[in-house]
Design a protein around this motif. Sequence first.
Motif, PDB file in Angstrom:
ATOM      1  N   LYS A  40       0.832  -1.207   0.000  1.00  0.00           N
ATOM      2  CA  LYS A  40       0.000   0.000   0.000  1.00  0.00           C
ATOM      3  C   LYS A  40       0.864   1.254   0.000  1.00  0.00           C
ATOM      4  O   LYS A  40       0.542   2.259  -0.617  1.00  0.00           O
ATOM      5  CB  LYS A  40      -0.920   0.011   1.218  1.00  0.00           C
ATOM      6  CG  LYS A  40      -1.997  -1.048   1.193  1.00  0.00           C
ATOM      7  CD  LYS A  40      -2.710  -1.174   2.532  1.00  0.00           C
ATOM      8  CE  LYS A  40      -3.472   0.058   2.922  1.00  0.00           C
ATOM      9  NZ  LYS A  40      -4.258  -0.145   4.177  1.00  0.00           N
ATOM     10  N   ASP A  88       2.116  -5.550  -9.570  1.00  0.00           N
ATOM     11  CA  ASP A  88       0.751  -6.055  -9.644  1.00  0.00           C
ATOM     12  C   ASP A  88       0.679  -7.181 -10.665  1.00  0.00           C
ATOM     13  O   ASP A  88       1.614  -7.397 -11.442  1.00  0.00           O
ATOM     14  CB  ASP A  88      -0.217  -4.933  -9.996  1.00  0.00           C
ATOM     15  CG  ASP A  88      -1.594  -5.146  -9.374  1.00  0.00           C
ATOM     16  OD1 ASP A  88      -1.847  -6.253  -8.869  1.00  0.00           O
ATOM     17  OD2 ASP A  88      -2.404  -4.211  -9.388  1.00  0.00           O
ATOM     18  N   GLU A 115      -4.492   0.799  -3.871  1.00  0.00           N
ATOM     19  CA  GLU A 115      -3.650   0.980  -5.048  1.00  0.00           C
ATOM     20  C   GLU A 115      -2.327   0.268  -4.825  1.00  0.00           C
ATOM     21  O   GLU A 115      -1.599   0.578  -3.889  1.00  0.00           O
ATOM     22  CB  GLU A 115      -3.396   2.463  -5.308  1.00  0.00           C
ATOM     23  CG  GLU A 115      -2.506   2.723  -6.511  1.00  0.00           C
ATOM     24  CD  GLU A 115      -2.140   4.189  -6.652  1.00  0.00           C
ATOM     25  OE1 GLU A 115      -1.305   4.510  -7.534  1.00  0.00           O
ATOM     26  OE2 GLU A 115      -2.659   5.015  -5.872  1.00  0.00           O
ATOM     27  N   GLU A 116      -2.011  -0.702  -5.683  1.00  0.00           N
ATOM     28  CA  GLU A 116      -0.763  -1.459  -5.560  1.00  0.00           C
ATOM     29  C   GLU A 116       0.418  -0.580  -5.947  1.00  0.00           C
ATOM     30  O   GLU A 116       0.495  -0.068  -7.056  1.00  0.00           O
ATOM     31  CB  GLU A 116      -0.815  -2.698  -6.455  1.00  0.00           C
ATOM     32  CG  GLU A 116       0.475  -3.498  -6.503  1.00  0.00           C
ATOM     33  CD  GLU A 116       0.828  -4.160  -5.185  1.00  0.00           C
ATOM     34  OE1 GLU A 116       1.782  -3.659  -4.540  1.00  0.00           O
ATOM     35  OE2 GLU A 116       0.164  -5.139  -4.816  1.00  0.00           O
ATOM     36  N   LYS A 117       1.336  -0.389  -4.980  1.00  0.00           N
ATOM     37  CA  LYS A 117       2.526   0.401  -5.243  1.00  0.00           C
ATOM     38  C   LYS A 117       3.684  -0.470  -5.763  1.00  0.00           C
ATOM     39  O   LYS A 117       4.640   0.050  -6.333  1.00  0.00           O
ATOM     40  CB  LYS A 117       2.982   1.105  -3.962  1.00  0.00           C
ATOM     41  CG  LYS A 117       2.000   2.141  -3.432  1.00  0.00           C
ATOM     42  CD  LYS A 117       1.936   3.355  -4.332  1.00  0.00           C
ATOM     43  CE  LYS A 117       1.020   4.442  -3.784  1.00  0.00           C
ATOM     44  NZ  LYS A 117       1.544   5.072  -2.563  1.00  0.00           N
TER      45      LYS A 117
END
Length: 665
Positions: free
Chosen positions: A237, A255, A250-252
């Motif tokens: 995160k 992904d 939201e993938e930081k």
Amino acid sequence: MTYKYKKLFEPIKIGNVEIKNRFAMAPMGPQGLGDAEGAFNQRGIDYYVDRARGGTGLIITGVTFVENEVEPHEMPGVPCSTYNPLHFIRTASEMTERIHAYDSKVFLQMSAGFGRVAPPPKGNRAPISASAIPNRWVDVTCREMSKDEIHHIVKMFGEGAANAKHAGFDGVQIHAVHEGYLLDQFAISFFNHRTDEYGGSLENRLRFAREVVEEIKRCCGDDFPVTLRYSPKSFIKDWREGGLPGEEFEEKGKDVPEGIEAGKLLVQYGYDSLDVDVGCYDSWWWNHPPMYQKKGLYIPYAKIMKEAVDVPIICAGRMDNPDLALSALEDGACDMIGLGRPLLADPDYVNKLRAGKTALIRPCLSCHEGCLGRMVKSGSLNCAVNPEACRESVNFLTPALKVKKVLIVGGGVAGCEAARVLKLRGHEPVIYESKDRLGGNLIPGGTPDFKEDDRALIAWYENTLKDLNVEIKLNAEVTKEVIENNSADVVIIATGSKPKILDLGDNSKVFTAADVLCGKKQAGDKVVVLGGGLVGCETALYLKKMGKEVTIVETMDTLLASNGPSCFANLGMLLALIKYNHIDVLTSSKVIKTTNKGVLVNTKDNGEREIETDSVVLAIGYNSNKELYDSLKYEVQDIRLLGDARNVSNIMYAIWDAYEVASRL
């Protein structure tokens, strides 16, 4: 063989190396299993050989380093195949030869390094990484590696793999484009801010991993298998903040779409198999799943990769349920089942499954107390439920020189473990349990749905003691007179502990957590849990999942400050789940008394306040129950005190202490 599981015992090839069944020992850090010269010590050799003897088709060692200059490591830590090559080859050859005697194969896991996820080195040296990014654990900025340092590590991979091949290893596994280790820090754009040929595009970010496999193939030949530990999704995160199952964020990190593309490229570069999981050190509960994660949590991601590439896929991650493992193979999610902690708990897992003795497979609790917790605490890999793990040449049972009759008071884990060990050695133990079943405090502790393996441990003891023909007397209250009139040679008191009670005035709505968990008392719709240790937090989560409104009141500044999990993966996930499930928390606070509406609480910042509640659940600890021992300690010649009755602790120390005492009687 049980026909149902036949597919799990079919052979498979990784490269041109044939493995006799579909089980791989998943890599786990071999802390305590190496010597000061970078080789495997005798404990390490015996540990891996014992899992081969137990039927595992492929042994993958825990992490070993390929160099000790760019990222220095203290010795003895874990082995290093290039530190003293002659000594490494000599000791590793003994291990591989013994493993091969059981028709098992063995791969050496080799690491480029830890980078930002390692504790900062001593002195003024900054930890290394792909770029100048924050260290995972402390407020220190990492040092960006030079290209010369990258080239040096690549070269050492080739030399280390050649040493491994010389020592008889059948292949290697690269550690890792997973979990945010050094190679993964290069692969993930969130970590990699470089502007040279090792940064920018995905191909550039994977260049380091590509050069590693190409160098190993150059040094060892194209037919020498090189597998890769690989995570197609990071669950990051933000810095030091991970996502939970089902949480939208939201993938930081990496992904799934990029994970698929990267996986295809890595296989194209020459990797012969992908060992798939998900997660990162910033979301550690994914790579090291606690009991709060579901079984088989990596299966969907393994299947994604299986459909994307044409090399064998290994899938670990709480895969100890053989029906789940079988379904993963049949569904085409993976080609091999990785067992890590389950093989710590029971090295004979595979042979027991093949023989149809599933009820006798000792379960892993996913507690991390004996493995990851011990590694962090004392630099030693062990197992909470198996005192022999990584100590096979030290903790082994010998036949009793003189058979003794042993009366055991208490059928919790300490009493059950003592009886098991005594019976295996030839003694004649008898368990007296005051309740109608074995288990002690594991019974309430195993009530929440996420504690299924606690329940499995009770069942394992029941089945194992039955298999050993241990005499068990249930509903048998033992008094001083009963023992004095018994002809036992040894008396073991394992009477456990009792929950602490607090007088809050009107106690009609005040219950212990044990009574609520066992169903003896019913909590109302609004509940205050008094105590924010492990029992309190797990009870609060259990009640919240039942739809109740829950508030935790804790006297200390933080939850789980005492009696919490020793492993950050467990502790971190439990804290995150409490927040995610909107459980109210009052720290530095104290319940004063009950009121007509609920309870009066004294808070640090806001003084006294009243909380409306139907029930107060006490989770403020336990007191040793040793009155019987105190009444007998001068009357019985050979009397021992075990488990919580001696010292209130956790499952691991109850089992370990019982094993220690019973193995020496």
